[in-house]
Design a protein around this motif. Sequence first.
Motif, PDB file in Angstrom:
ATOM      1  N   LYS A   1       0.850  -1.186   0.000  1.00 63.42           N
ATOM      2  CA  LYS A   1       0.000   0.000   0.000  1.00 63.42           C
ATOM      3  C   LYS A   1       0.886   1.237   0.000  1.00 63.42           C
ATOM      4  O   LYS A   1       1.695   1.448   0.919  1.00 63.42           O
TER       5      LYS A   1
ATOM      6  N   LYS B   1       5.718   5.460  -9.907  1.00 62.19           N
ATOM      7  CA  LYS B   1       5.746   4.560 -11.069  1.00 62.19           C
ATOM      8  C   LYS B   1       6.749   3.424 -10.836  1.00 62.19           C
ATOM      9  O   LYS B   1       6.474   2.252 -11.151  1.00 62.19           O
TER      10      LYS B   1
ATOM     11  N   VAL C   1       5.320   0.865  -8.339  1.00 62.33           N
ATOM     12  CA  VAL C   1       4.320  -0.003  -8.956  1.00 62.33           C
ATOM     13  C   VAL C   1       4.983  -1.043  -9.845  1.00 62.33           C
ATOM     14  O   VAL C   1       4.647  -2.235  -9.811  1.00 62.33           O
TER      15      VAL C   1
ATOM     16  N   ARG D   1       4.920  -5.011  -8.971  1.00 59.86           N
ATOM     17  CA  ARG D   1       4.280  -5.994  -9.851  1.00 59.86           C
ATOM     18  C   ARG D   1       5.261  -7.080 -10.252  1.00 59.86           C
ATOM     19  O   ARG D   1       4.895  -8.247 -10.380  1.00 59.86           O
TER      20      ARG D   1
ATOM     21  N   LEU E   1      -0.766  -3.879  -5.824  1.00 60.23           N
ATOM     22  CA  LEU E   1      -0.504  -2.506  -5.415  1.00 60.23           C
ATOM     23  C   LEU E   1      -1.803  -1.783  -5.113  1.00 60.23           C
ATOM     24  O   LEU E   1      -2.765  -1.868  -5.886  1.00 60.23           O
ATOM     25  N   THR E   2      -1.833  -1.080  -3.967  1.00 58.56           N
ATOM     26  CA  THR E   2      -2.983  -0.279  -3.588  1.00 58.56           C
ATOM     27  C   THR E   2      -2.501   1.122  -3.232  1.00 58.56           C
ATOM     28  O   THR E   2      -1.578   1.278  -2.420  1.00 58.56           O
ATOM     29  N   ALA E   3      -3.115   2.120  -3.847  1.00 56.26           N
ATOM     30  CA  ALA E   3      -2.756   3.513  -3.565  1.00 56.26           C
ATOM     31  C   ALA E   3      -3.745   4.078  -2.557  1.00 56.26           C
ATOM     32  O   ALA E   3      -4.961   3.994  -2.746  1.00 56.26           O
TER      33      ALA E   3
ATOM     34  N   LEU F   1      -2.672   6.826 -11.915  1.00 55.28           N
ATOM     35  CA  LEU F   1      -2.526   5.466 -11.380  1.00 55.28           C
ATOM     36  C   LEU F   1      -3.012   4.424 -12.375  1.00 55.28           C
ATOM     37  O   LEU F   1      -2.466   3.321 -12.462  1.00 55.28           O
TER      38      LEU F   1
ATOM     39  N   CYS G   1      -1.669   0.489 -11.692  1.00 57.23           N
ATOM     40  CA  CYS G   1      -1.897   0.216 -10.256  1.00 57.23           C
ATOM     41  C   CYS G   1      -3.290  -0.392 -10.123  1.00 57.23           C
ATOM     42  O   CYS G   1      -4.265   0.165 -10.628  1.00 57.23           O
ATOM     43  N   GLU G   2      -3.396  -1.542  -9.430  1.00 60.47           N
ATOM     44  CA  GLU G   2      -4.672  -2.270  -9.420  1.00 60.47           C
ATOM     45  C   GLU G   2      -5.758  -1.590  -8.590  1.00 60.47           C
ATOM     46  O   GLU G   2      -6.879  -1.384  -9.063  1.00 60.47           O
TER      47      GLU G   2
END
Length: 887
Positions: free
Chosen positions: A799, A819, A822, A826, A832-834, A846, A851-852
């Motif tokens: 996160k 970037k 991320v 991956r 990935l959580t923002a 994002l 970013c998922e």
Amino acid sequence: MPENEQEKIWHLLVVQDLQGQRTIPLKEATYSLGRDSRNAIVLRSRLVSRQHAILLRVTLPETDQYAFRIVDGSFKGKQSTNGLFINGTKCFSHDLQHGDLIEFGNNQVKAQYYAISNLSEQEFSESYVVEHLSELLLESGNSINPFETLIVQDDSLERASEVALARLASFPELIPNPIIEMDLEGTITYLNPSATLKFPDLKKSGKHHPFIAELVTTVKNHKENSFIREVEVGKAVFEQSVHYLPESDLIRTFVIREITEQKQAEAELHQRDRLLQAVAEAANYLLVEMNYEIAIEKALAVLGEAAQVDRVYLFENNSHPVTGEMAMNLRFEWTCGRVESCRRNWQNQPYNNSGLSHWYAAFSKGESISGLTRELSTAEQEILQRDGIQSLLLVPLRLEEKFWGFLGLVDCSQERYWSKHEESTLLTLAANMSAARQRQQVEEMIRYQALHDLLTGLPNRLLFNEQLAKTLANVARRKESLAVMFLDLDRFKTINDSLGHTLGDLLLQSVAQRVNDSLRAGDTVARWGGDEFIILLPRITRIEEVTQVAKRILQALEKAFLIEGNELYISASLGIALLNEHSPDAETLIQHADLALYHAKDKGRNNYQFYTTSISSKAPEVLTIEKSLRHALEREEFVVYYQPQINIHTGKITGMEALLRWQHPEMGLVAPNIFIPLAEESGLIVPIGEWVLRTACMQNKAWQNAGLPPLTVAVNLSLKQFREPKLVQTVAQILEQTELEPRFLELEITETVAIEDLNFTKKVLQELEQMGVHLSIDDFGTGYSSLSRLQLLPLHNLKIDRSFIRELTTDVKVAHIVKAIVTLGRNLGLRLTAEGVEKEEELEFLKSINCEDVQGFLFYKPLSAQKATEILENTIANSHKCSSEQG
């Protein structure tokens, strides 16, 4: 064949009834015939009277032979209902002759009488088992059975029977039962041979014999002329049938039977029932009576009365106070009114020195000891005779195969042989008492644990409050005062965090011992929680007494603590509240001592301060918050909010993050950044964090049970939570209790927590991963660690801290960093959580870097459980609506 057997007459009766034919040899002096099963000869027909007739043996004059007379009716003279017929003629009595046919009032039951001579005893015994004997006897030419019959025809028989007809009709001379006749003066007028033989002293004893004594008075006072009574002759018991014949002023009795064994059996049965009832009653006392000692005393009393003994003992084993050897100690004793207590003789009585070592050996094996005192060893006799004991029964008291005492019955008034049932009863009660003792020990242990701190052994809050309440109740009566003192260790957290909880616990134990040693007799110190102690000083007459105790405590703590090779120094701050008009009750005393404690800390620590009214206004706001925080969990002031996590590409909710909120009843919603650090510092974060974890798992399971889409709930672990030795066990227990599958739980730790001790973190996270729990690094980027270090950990999610997202669109360097995070994440297989996404341009960026998941106010603020449920339900409804429109 011997000559005497050839001359002898053999008598047979062939009976034909509803159950067939049978042959009966007549060898006894008298027979009763009837349908009642108690008759000597039972006649199978409802038309036959209960006792229809009597067969009487009559000796022939001047010979050693005898014949039989049959008399209609019972021994009491009551005639049969349907009469007696001999060779077709109804009669009251008849001297039977060979071949006579007897009918018992109907054609259903018949009998034929035979008198046979010229036959050996063996031939006679074999003949009467032959079927259809009457036919064989009539066939005089039968070579198998060449009987020579003898028909008894003798006038002398009739003359002999006329003399004794009345007597022989109901009380024959040769009846095996003793017969006694007496007049109303109590003088014996007749004894039959059986009575003379059975009771040779009857005539000599006369009115004093048990069969005669009080009989005249009993007959006169009895309403009926016939009755049955029981008579004791020595140790034997008999059943005596009494008949009063008013027309002749005669009392005729006969002894029906000896019932000694029956009475003994009845007495044993009654005693057994009484003992069983006593055991049940005693077991009930032991089960329901809260006070163990009262229960034992009641149980011994009910047993003693039921067993009809002089004493009941309960001995307990203990070490002799001087020699240390195993000794018996009389703990409980019940005595009947006729003997005195002997408790003083059985205090700390050694087994070996008393000559009772074999008692200990027997009890240890589970064996009982019983017998008469005079049959025991000399050493035993000397000990038992001082208390007048003539016989005893002792059984061991065992708990988990360990012998802890013994239970005993004692008789001082007689020598008593103990039955197996009495021993069994005592063993049963001993087992119940052992169970009660075990229950008492468990209850004492539970009560001790409930009222004491397990680490230091000191009283805890609950026990301290009890003692304070009792002391307050006595203060007014004694015209004294008291003081409550709060003690808090200075900088204990530093030692605990740097050297570990184990050493910190040892330090607390040593501190507790020194503080306790500094107090006066009657003072109480309790552990309040963490590194806080509270002290009660009763019976205060001068304030100097309090200051002296405070100074002793501070001085006791100045000396270094040597613990596992470490030399530790620690000090304390003390707050004191005196009982007065400003602190009049227990709650106020504790609050004011607490305020005085914080005042002492403000004064530089390592000192003591008394509460004054000016302290209250000077207490900082933080103090108020921390004090309230201690009670927030038990008062259910905490609440969990949920912030959805959104998949950027689908827009669907993929998870929920659980966020703690504190709804204070007076201060309102307290910001997490204010109370979370205080909870961390005080250690309250551990139980609070556990509550959050359990609440979040329960809510997620509730959503699943409601049919909502399955998702993951994320819960953050604080540093102290993560360092808890039982963290993995606690997580597993909560998942089991809430029935939530581990894959639907995500545990978050901050980057700072993760890298503090990488080896420890790796070990804990691996155990959680093996359980199936998802793992995440929260606030990544704030700990200045590299992904290369974090890749050593079994992580599932990363996160990105909100501080990066906030500068994402204004700082090009930050954009490059996000970037890179991320991309690297991956590549490491992490999701990935923002966090903290609040603007559309942040979301677009994002999206562009793949970013998922995102989380922030742009989508949802933290929601109550109810609001979050509504949103999840709406998501399902919208999904069904879209599917319907496309269809």
